[in-house]
Design an enzyme around this catalytic site. Structure first.
Site, short mmCIF file in Angstrom:
data_model
loop_
_atom_site.label_atom_id
_atom_site.label_comp_id
_atom_site.label_asym_id
_atom_site.label_seq_id
_atom_site.Cartn_x
_atom_site.Cartn_y
_atom_site.Cartn_z
N ASP A 52 39.07 -24.32 -24.00
CA ASP A 52 39.84 -23.09 -23.83
C ASP A 52 40.95 -22.98 -24.87
O ASP A 52 41.30 -23.96 -25.53
CB ASP A 52 40.50 -23.06 -22.45
CG ASP A 52 39.51 -23.12 -21.31
OD1 ASP A 52 38.33 -22.79 -21.53
OD2 ASP A 52 39.91 -23.49 -20.19
N TYR A 124 37.27 -36.12 -20.33
CA TYR A 124 38.48 -35.35 -20.55
C TYR A 124 39.67 -36.10 -19.96
O TYR A 124 39.51 -36.85 -18.98
CB TYR A 124 38.40 -33.98 -19.87
CG TYR A 124 37.53 -32.96 -20.56
CD1 TYR A 124 38.09 -32.02 -21.43
CD2 TYR A 124 36.17 -32.89 -20.30
CE1 TYR A 124 37.30 -31.06 -22.04
CE2 TYR A 124 35.37 -31.92 -20.91
CZ TYR A 124 35.94 -31.01 -21.78
OH TYR A 124 35.16 -30.06 -22.38
#
Length: 258
Positions: A52, A124
């Site tokens: 994002d 992540y």
């Protein structure tokens, strides 16, 4: 030639990874533009994950195809030996990319390799600054949250997220047509001098999934949600039942597994 790149970037000033028609300010767009100028033809790259806007990466993976003669002509223009071609390519690319996007490694791979389709898992990490005094030099890369955070409550809640589940409650894409079932292999939560790190390992993650999971874990840590309520949130398959998105700047794509 099919060339694989491992990429590191600071996503602060970009509109995410994916190239978009209404802006040139994306990671993919910057790399493709530089490659196209290098090779004097249009180059399109495929990334392992579409991070994002504001999200960072230490180990994003991408690949692209280029004819061998086009690559060799580029090397010849540099006046260097073809044996050093890949290193010349990496250096040239890094010299011409912005300072907040860098190529860590390059390699020629199997013609059928695809950075996204062949990925078997991703790692992540999300960083939270919970120290008594805000961390001056980390402020662009951590989500500042004040007040006590109960790590044990977070860990208890995270246990419900581990495994294979339908994570529809943790996806902001309302028009998602593909399966929302994913497998989360492991979630590790650690703290060092007020810097909290949440590591997520899984076979893949939905749009905004990790940021929603993190927001939910923070709400659990603050007593707004009970740890065992997370099971009900997952089973509801309803985005409105989970928490708000955690801020993008605390999220890093650490590694992609093949």
């Amino acid at each position: 030639m099919n060339i694989k790149m491992i990429i590191s970037y600071d996503g602060t000033r970009y509109n995410g990874w994916q190239k978009q028609g209404n802006t040139l300010n994306t990671i993919q767009g910057k790399i493709e533009s530089t490659l196209s100028k290098m090779f004097k033809i249009d180059i399109e790259i495929s990334g392992a994950g579409r991070t994002d806007a504001g999200v960072h990466a230490r180990g994003q993976v991408a690949n692209f195809h280029v004819d061998r003669d086009v690559f060799e002509r580029f090397v010849e223009r540099t006046g260097r030996d073809l044996l050093d071609g890949m290193e010349i390519f990496k250096k040239y690319l890094n010299d011409h990319l912005p300072d907040d996007i860098k190529i860590l490694s390059v390699a020629m791979v199997n013609p059928r390799f695809h950075a996204r389709l062949n990925a078997k898992g991703k790692h992540y990490a999300y960083y939270i600054d919970n120290s008594s005094v805000p961390r001056v030099f980390d402020r662009k890369y951590v989500n500042r949250i004040e007040g006590r955070i109960d790590l044990e409550k977070m860990r208890s809640a995270a246990d419900y997220m581990i495994g294979t589940h339908d994570f529809k409650s943790f996806c902001t894409n309302k028009k998602m047509k593909k399966s929302t079932v994913r497998t989360v292999n492991k979630i590790e939560i650690s703290s060092n001098n007020g810097l909290i790190r949440i590591d997520y390992y899984g076979d893949g993650f939905l749009y905004n999934m990790i940021r929603i999971m993190t927001g939910t874990l923070v709400d659990v840590s603050k007593g707004r949600i009970n740890p065992d309520d997370v099971k009900n949130i997952i089973e509801a398959k309803d985005r409105t039942k989970a928490s708000q998105l955690a801020r993008a700047k605390g999220l890093f794509l650490e590694e992609v597994y093949y």
